[in-house]
Write an enzyme that holds these catalytic residues in place. Structure first.
Site, short mmCIF file in Angstrom:
data_model
loop_
_atom_site.label_atom_id
_atom_site.label_comp_id
_atom_site.label_asym_id
_atom_site.label_seq_id
_atom_site.Cartn_x
_atom_site.Cartn_y
_atom_site.Cartn_z
N HIS A 77 41.52 43.76 43.88
CA HIS A 77 42.96 44.30 43.98
C HIS A 77 43.32 44.54 45.08
O HIS A 77 44.64 44.68 45.52
CB HIS A 77 43.09 45.45 42.69
CG HIS A 77 44.17 45.77 42.27
ND1 HIS A 77 45.69 45.32 42.69
CD2 HIS A 77 44.47 46.06 40.99
CE1 HIS A 77 46.52 45.43 42.05
NE2 HIS A 77 45.91 46.04 40.69
N ASP A 120 47.60 25.08 33.61
CA ASP A 120 47.26 24.04 32.89
C ASP A 120 46.39 23.25 33.85
O ASP A 120 46.71 22.62 34.87
CB ASP A 120 48.49 23.22 32.54
CG ASP A 120 48.09 21.97 31.75
OD1 ASP A 120 46.99 21.77 31.75
OD2 ASP A 120 48.81 21.44 31.44
#
Length: 428
Positions: free
Chosen positions: A174, A363
């Protein structure tokens, strides 16, 4: 089956950027937003896809795994900090320490890549409102915190093949970036993989329970209309109305709260567009804070959803360029590190992540993902992660509560009246 399934690791390797043009060491300096969460846990999110068609009948999974490795290597060229590691520097004048991301071009640490298999199906994972325990094993680095980036990879990937699908998960330090940066990287990797599709076809090779609640576009529209009507306004957003519902509902099912107990609802907020001039949406790093609304439990539950939503709207509206810069200036004068375990209290709610992140746009060349899931990192009583729903305009909420509160939430009429059945729950 999912409750007893075991994840088996097949292989593990290090993926490095395809090339690094500079020949000298590089240091990427960190901002106060980055440094303040050095003790927090990493971002752990993943996507479940339908099983890609086999390119090699003798070894159907190998070309897929190699394709992912190759595209990841090429993607890292544009995200070099993810291939580095954290380094602490000691300074004598004045006595101080600083942390940066170091990238040794001759000996890049790289990204950890794990290939695993599990004897479960897509239905085992998504047909239940509770996240099965096996999903926790789909993520690498377990309970790593950001500071571990001194010795552990800043990015680790695990690709788990299940019986009828494939789960791609990342453990993303993070300190390197926030949710916007995380999904920017994930989408870039997917796009690279999709663009390379077919180029490997010829190759032969030897805490607390989580529950996903689904909200349809129609349900969210009704919540927004109700909240605005109650306040005689049109400024309350869909997400503010949804957050108000969650805040009220979780407060109501927490039996230990008295009418005089203060409770807050915190919203994670992206600072990029709030700065003047604004930062680019493509800024890679942390640029996120939280805003909050506070009330007593009695006040919150004696008013309607619009009252709570308006409090949240005012909190968001008040988060201006001045507020953001004021926080940065104060941090520089008196640096601190968030201890997330103590930062949130069991009387409040934290709305994290965002349905604006383009999760289902990832995708890899096999079609749209079936679902998004996360690990238990940064989960606590009252933590709610919001995700883009698979159907446009819908939202999925991942709620973390103790068992008794979760059971009461499932029986709460106001909350459950807004929850919509998901596609998989209707099928099963």
């Amino acid at each position: 089956m999912a409750n007893h399934a075991v994840v088996h690791h097949i292989s593990r390797c290090i993926i490095k950027p395809e090339f690094v043009s500079e020949k000298s060491n590089q240091h990427f300096h960190l901002t106060p937003w980055d440094l303040s969460i050095i003790s927090a846990q990493c971002i752990q999110k993943g996507l479940l896809f339908p099983k890609p068609p086999p390119a090699n009948d003798n070894d159907p999974s190998s070309p897929i795994i190699d394709h992912l490795k190759d595209s990841l290597s090429r993607t890292l060229v544009h995200f070099l900090p993810l291939a580095g590691q954290l380094v602490t520097h000691k300074h004598d004048d004045p006595p101080s320490y600083s942390i940066s991301i170091s990238l040794d071009c001759e000996n890049t640490p790289g990204v950890d890549f794990i290939h695993a298999i599990a004897d479960v199906t897509t239905s085992d994972i998504v047909s239940t409102v509770y996240v099965p325990p096996v999903v926790q094993s789909f993520f690498p680095l377990n309970e790593a915190v950001n500071h571990d980036g001194h010795t552990l990879p800043l990015l680790a990937v695990q690709v788990t093949e299940i019986l009828d699908g494939i789960f791609i998960a990342c453990c993303f330090n993070h300190v390197v970036g926030d949710g916007t940066s995380y999904w920017h990287f994930f989408n870039a990797w997917a796009e690279t993989c999709r663009m390379l599709k077919g180029k490997h076809d010829h190759i032969s090779h030897t805490c607390q329970p989580l529950r996903f609640f689904h909200f349809s576009p129609q349900s969210i529209a009704r919540l927004k209309a109700k909240a605005n009507a109650e306040c005689n306004t049109s400024t309350i957003s869909s997400f503010q109305a949804l957050s108000a519902l969650v805040w009220r509902s979780i407060t109501r099912v927490r039996r230990h709260l008295t009418n005089h107990q203060k409770t807050s609802c915190r919203l994670a907020i992206n600072n990029r567009s709030r700065l003047n001039p604004p930062l680019s949406p493509d800024y890679f790093g942390n640029c996120v804070q939280t805003v909050s609304a506070t009330a007593t439990s009695g006040e919150l539950l004696s008013h309607g959803i619009g009252w709570a939503a308006l409090l949240l709207h005012e909190a968001v509206n008040g988060h201006t360029d001045g507020k953001v810069r004021g926080w940065l200036e104060a941090w520089m004068m008196n640096p601190f590190i968030y201890q997330l375990g103590n930062f949130f209290d069991p009387c409040s709610v934290m709305m994290a992540s965002s349905p604006r992140f383009d999760m289902y746009g990832c995708d890899f060349g096999w079609g749209k993902a079936e679902a998004v899931r996360s690990r238990s990192a940064n989960k606590f009583d009252g933590k709610v992660s919001s995700y883009q729903g698979r159907k446009g305009g819908s939202v999925d909420l991942e709620v973390s509560l103790p068992p008794e509160s979760m059971k009461a939430l499932e029986a709460d009429p106001e909350f459950m009246d807004a929850v919509s059945p998901s596609h998989y729950l209707r099928m099963n």
